[in-house]
Design a protein around this motif. Structure first.
Motif, short mmCIF file in Angstrom:
data_model
loop_
_atom_site.label_atom_id
_atom_site.label_comp_id
_atom_site.label_asym_id
_atom_site.label_seq_id
_atom_site.Cartn_x
_atom_site.Cartn_y
_atom_site.Cartn_z
N TYR A 149 -86.58 -38.30 57.26
CA TYR A 149 -85.15 -38.59 57.23
C TYR A 149 -84.90 -39.71 56.23
CZ TYR A 149 -86.24 -42.52 60.44
OH TYR A 149 -86.75 -43.65 61.01
N ILE A 150 -83.65 -39.95 55.90
CA ILE A 150 -83.32 -40.89 54.82
C ILE A 150 -82.28 -41.91 55.29
CG2 ILE A 150 -83.94 -39.26 53.02
CD1 ILE A 150 -81.01 -38.63 52.60
N HIS A 151 -82.29 -43.05 54.62
CA HIS A 151 -81.34 -44.12 54.90
C HIS A 151 -79.93 -43.67 54.53
CE1 HIS A 151 -79.32 -48.03 54.53
NE2 HIS A 151 -80.27 -48.49 55.32
N PRO A 152 -78.90 -44.09 55.28
CA PRO A 152 -77.53 -43.65 54.99
C PRO A 152 -77.05 -43.95 53.57
CG PRO A 152 -77.62 -44.71 57.13
CD PRO A 152 -78.97 -44.91 56.51
N ARG A 153 -77.62 -44.98 52.95
CA ARG A 153 -77.17 -45.35 51.60
C ARG A 153 -78.14 -44.90 50.50
NH1 ARG A 153 -76.18 -51.19 50.49
NH2 ARG A 153 -75.08 -50.28 48.71
N GLU B 120 -82.95 -31.41 63.02
CA GLU B 120 -81.57 -31.85 63.16
C GLU B 120 -81.40 -33.29 62.68
OE1 GLU B 120 -77.93 -31.95 66.44
OE2 GLU B 120 -79.88 -31.08 66.96
N LYS B 121 -82.34 -34.15 63.03
CA LYS B 121 -82.28 -35.55 62.58
C LYS B 121 -82.33 -35.64 61.06
CE LYS B 121 -84.59 -40.02 63.17
NZ LYS B 121 -85.63 -40.76 63.92
N CYS B 122 -83.18 -34.81 60.45
CA CYS B 122 -83.29 -34.78 58.99
C CYS B 122 -81.96 -34.40 58.35
CB CYS B 122 -84.38 -33.80 58.58
SG CYS B 122 -84.45 -33.46 56.81
N ILE B 123 -81.37 -33.29 58.81
CA ILE B 123 -80.14 -32.80 58.19
C ILE B 123 -78.99 -33.79 58.40
CG2 ILE B 123 -78.44 -30.94 58.18
CD1 ILE B 123 -80.72 -29.04 59.06
N LEU B 124 -78.89 -34.35 59.60
CA LEU B 124 -77.83 -35.32 59.87
C LEU B 124 -77.94 -36.55 58.98
CD1 LEU B 124 -77.57 -35.17 63.77
CD2 LEU B 124 -75.82 -34.45 62.11
N SER B 125 -79.17 -36.98 58.71
CA SER B 125 -79.35 -38.15 57.84
C SER B 125 -78.85 -37.88 56.43
CB SER B 125 -80.82 -38.59 57.83
OG SER B 125 -81.62 -37.74 57.04
N ILE B 126 -78.90 -36.62 56.01
CA ILE B 126 -78.39 -36.24 54.69
C ILE B 126 -76.86 -36.14 54.71
CG2 ILE B 126 -78.42 -34.47 52.90
CD1 ILE B 126 -81.25 -33.70 53.93
N ASN C 92 -89.72 -45.13 69.06
CA ASN C 92 -88.45 -45.04 68.33
C ASN C 92 -88.74 -45.26 66.86
OD1 ASN C 92 -85.89 -45.11 67.31
ND2 ASN C 92 -85.25 -46.96 68.39
N ASN C 93 -88.74 -44.18 66.11
CA ASN C 93 -89.05 -44.32 64.70
C ASN C 93 -87.80 -44.32 63.81
OD1 ASN C 93 -88.24 -41.65 64.60
ND2 ASN C 93 -90.31 -40.81 64.33
N ASN C 94 -86.64 -44.57 64.42
CA ASN C 94 -85.42 -44.66 63.64
C ASN C 94 -85.28 -46.10 63.13
OD1 ASN C 94 -82.97 -44.45 62.46
ND2 ASN C 94 -81.90 -43.64 64.25
N LYS C 95 -85.79 -46.34 61.94
CA LYS C 95 -85.90 -47.70 61.43
C LYS C 95 -84.77 -48.09 60.48
CE LYS C 95 -90.94 -47.99 61.72
NZ LYS C 95 -92.18 -48.33 61.00
N THR C 96 -83.77 -47.24 60.33
CA THR C 96 -82.79 -47.51 59.28
C THR C 96 -82.09 -48.84 59.46
OG1 THR C 96 -81.14 -46.26 60.54
CG2 THR C 96 -82.34 -45.08 58.84
#
Length: 320
Positions: free
Chosen positions: A91-95, A16-22, A125-129
């Motif tokens: 997951y990927i950065h929003p930009r 879910e985290k992966c898809i949301l990041s896209i 917490n590995n959400n580093k964006t």
């Protein structure tokens, strides 16, 4: 439009985290192709729920045939002029795609590449964006100079997922079936076909390490053989196109033979003898010692005389 291909197999914890990041990309002209590669019922349901929530998402449910077939299936169904790949535990950065697309268009390149940030499954917490400094310093590499990046910046250059591709680059190239190290097997052909790439210093792709069920983190003799074969295929390809710096590919091949030798030894596998034989075969190549340079050649000599001492030195050098 960008077609983003996401092969899915046993990554429900991260999916879910992966898809949301896209879907949360600032560049919104995308289609997301979820390739359900015979995975769990829960993951299939997550995919179907995202299809219902967002018209940009499509899912293909299929029997398990491996990563290469999943990616090739995505390429067949992709409608975009551009292609992206995201592994379903990353997951990927929003930009990310905004920056990659701008770089690609502004430089008229055929591949746009960003840096990779490794994340670890055991981090709280590995959400580093939010911590990423988006310094988009770029450089453009063309023609055969692209092969040098395979040596000096191996991870960023080899993997598929930190890139935006023009779809036409894949017209004649498909991922190999029943092979590990799919990226290694095709990257040299893709670089040759593309002719140009723009590379950004920004770390925009978050690459999960040490996942328990990941193929990368499991000892597997076949996987090591495939890795070595991929380096051999690359070396022959680069030599056959008469690239002046082709010997560098052979130097890299010596490295993979030593590395696989070590992994086999640590796991008490007799396959270490195969990599020892390949090492001695490679160092007989004319001019390879000169190409490697003094320090690397010295390391080879230490390995020949005392492999255990060689690996102790490497361990100290790496601070382990």
């Amino acid at each position: 439009m960008i077609s983003i291909i996401v092969p899915i197999f046993h990554t429900e914890k991260y999916l879910e985290k992966c898809i949301l990041s896209i879907l949360n990309q600032t560049y919104s002209n995308i289609e997301v192709l979820l390739i359900d590669d015979g995975t769990t019922a829960l993951e299939a349901r997550i995919c179907d729920e995202f299809v219902a929530r967002d018209s940009r998402v499509k899912v293909i449910h299929k029997n398990n045939e491996g990563l290469s077939v999943a990616r090739n299936t995505g390429l067949i169904h992709a409608k975009g002029e551009y292609i992206g790949f995201v592994d379903s535990d990353d997951y990927i950065h929003p930009r990310m795609y905004e920056i990659l697309m701008n770089n690609l268009i502004n430089t008229k390149s055929n591949i746009s590449i960003c840096n990779v940030e490794k994340i670890y499954d055991n981090e709280q917490n590995n959400n580093k964006t939010e911590f990423v400094k988006e310094k988009n310093e770029i450089r453009v590499i063309q023609n055969q100079d692209l092969f040098d990046e395979l040596s000096v910046n191996h991870l960023n250059t080899v993997i598929m997922c930190n890139k935006l591709w023009k779809k036409e680059v894949f017209n004649k190239i498909k991922f190999p079936i029943n092979k590990y190290h799919e990226d290694e097997f095709v990257i040299h052909e893709l670089l040759y076909e593309a002719k140009s790439a723009v590379i950004s210093s920004a770390k925009l792709y978050f690459y999960l390490q040490n996942r328990r069920h990941s193929i990368i983190n499991q000892y597997n003799n076949i996987r090591f053989r495939d890795a070595y074969e991929a380096f051999e295929v690359r070396s022959r390809f680069i030599e056959n196109i008469s690239y002046p710096n082709y010997l560098q590919a052979r130097v890299d091949q010596v490295w993979i033979s030593i590395d696989n030798y070590h992994k086999c030894k640590l796991n008490y596998s007799s396959d270490y003898m195969f990599y020892r034989e390949q090492f001695f075969k490679l160092i007989k190549i004319k001019k390879i010692w000169k190409k490697a340079g003094f320090l690397i050649s010295l390391g080879w000599i230490v390995f020949i005389l005392n492999p255990d001492l060689y690996f102790r030195i490497i361990k100290i050098k790496n601070g382990k």
